[in-house]
Design an enzyme around this catalytic site. Sequence first.
Site, short mmCIF file in Angstrom:
data_model
loop_
_atom_site.label_atom_id
_atom_site.label_comp_id
_atom_site.label_asym_id
_atom_site.label_seq_id
_atom_site.Cartn_x
_atom_site.Cartn_y
_atom_site.Cartn_z
N TYR A 54 26.99 80.96 38.95
CA TYR A 54 26.66 79.67 39.64
C TYR A 54 28.18 80.01 40.01
O TYR A 54 29.11 80.05 39.28
CB TYR A 54 26.44 78.73 38.87
CG TYR A 54 26.25 77.29 39.61
CD1 TYR A 54 25.82 77.53 40.69
CD2 TYR A 54 27.16 75.81 38.82
CE1 TYR A 54 26.29 76.03 41.71
CE2 TYR A 54 26.79 75.18 39.44
CZ TYR A 54 26.71 74.91 40.67
OH TYR A 54 27.25 73.70 42.01
N ASN B 156 30.88 77.77 38.66
CA ASN B 156 31.57 77.18 37.69
C ASN B 156 31.49 77.83 35.87
O ASN B 156 31.68 77.74 35.24
CB ASN B 156 31.13 75.99 37.39
CG ASN B 156 29.66 75.86 36.86
OD1 ASN B 156 29.17 76.46 36.65
ND2 ASN B 156 29.49 74.21 36.65
N LYS B 157 30.58 78.82 36.60
CA LYS B 157 30.07 79.80 35.16
C LYS B 157 30.90 80.74 34.56
O LYS B 157 32.21 81.54 35.56
CB LYS B 157 28.56 80.82 35.34
CG LYS B 157 27.93 79.41 35.16
CD LYS B 157 27.21 79.06 34.46
CE LYS B 157 26.70 77.10 34.28
NZ LYS B 157 24.83 77.05 35.01
N THR B 158 31.10 81.69 33.71
CA THR B 158 32.49 81.97 32.87
C THR B 158 32.64 82.99 34.17
O THR B 158 33.51 84.31 33.88
CB THR B 158 31.40 83.18 31.83
OG1 THR B 158 30.54 83.65 31.28
CG2 THR B 158 31.70 81.60 30.82
#
Length: 402
Positions: free
Chosen positions: A190, A192-194
Amino acid sequence: MTNQNIESIPFARPSLGQEEEEAVLKVLRSGWLTTGKEAQAFEDEFIRYTGAAHALAVNSATAGLHLILEALGVKEGDKVLTSSYTFTATAEVIRYCGGDPVFVDLAPGSMNMDPKDCEKKIKKLLDEGQNVKGILPVHIAGNPEGLEELFALSRRYGLFLVEDAAHCFPVPSKKGMIGTWTDAGVYSFYANKTITTGEGGMIVFQDPQLKERISAMRLHGIDKSVWDRYTSLKAPWEYDVIAPGFKYNLNDIAATIGRVQLRKAKELLNKRKALVQAYRTRLKDADFLDLPTWKEDHAWHLFIISLRLDKLNIDRNQFMNILRDRGIGTSVHYKPLHMMTYYRERYKLKEEDLPLATGLYHRVISLPLFPDMTMDQLERVCQVILETGESHRSKAEMESVK
Ligand SMILES: *Cc1c(COP(=O)(O)O)cnc(C)c1O
């Protein structure tokens, strides 16, 4: 109140550059946009990177969790133990299969589920004659603490253990990369994930028998392995359908972004770690908040501080509003699921049923953290936090300082 002269600092922002842009252009110009060579290469590279036995790319982590639970045979009435302190995706996938999430409270001093409370609840369910199928832990913020104990529990009681590793990529451990050494792990890409593909996810798992089922259900229940086997005998357009499957495949535009992000994963993590260290140094003397403990083996997807409400005359939401008015984006991870209407009503849950999750919820703020965040931005966030804490000390605190 917002100061228009000051640039606002977002809570999160993906780190994308020329390499991602060029990769996307190449796919757009290739004429092949859906799942194809890029998705296949992304899976192969993911296996090489993580050491996982199998990896299947999907269009979200939610889809991945659904597919693995379906393949593991979660059915109507089955119980799956999970944390209340998580995003709704973790529990909703159990409901997709007709199963029921059984919420476990947090371990003291942790944001992850408590292995002791988990075992207590497993025993109670078994005593009642319930079908207990598995454990679905979440590594909040990217911290896998408690996983060894939960995995041992799963073996002791003959349950599956599937990790919601949406926050936890890439994190090494003694047994191998987190996500790869239990029954299955699911990562999220997604925005905003790492690492990100815009929307996307990856399922990694051990058992080769799961591969056929997940691959088929990922794409309409089309049995491609059967098709492959007979492809030389049948017409190339022919395929079989073995179940009413889903539409969960990852497209090649997303996959090609994922391939670039995977190559950058370590560098992106190191940037996050440097920011976390700076936050910890800068905020270490603030007695009105608790900081997350430093851990090397941690993905640092989120930097979550907890306010010490006894020392302040404002609550968490008021604290967040002050930050917002000064142009700083924050978030709350999480409002626990037992406090959400659907789960609360369906399972007749009260706030007191999971006291640690409820208590922590009232104190937490997730601060801005993203690889391209500058030290100047971080300094400004810290200054505003320190000022806010100082100017809102509780009465009792003022007395004791005197
Ligand atoms: C982001 C997230 C998910 C869902 O990921 P998607 O890829 O958006 O489906 C699941 N669980 C947790 C804990 C998450 O933070």
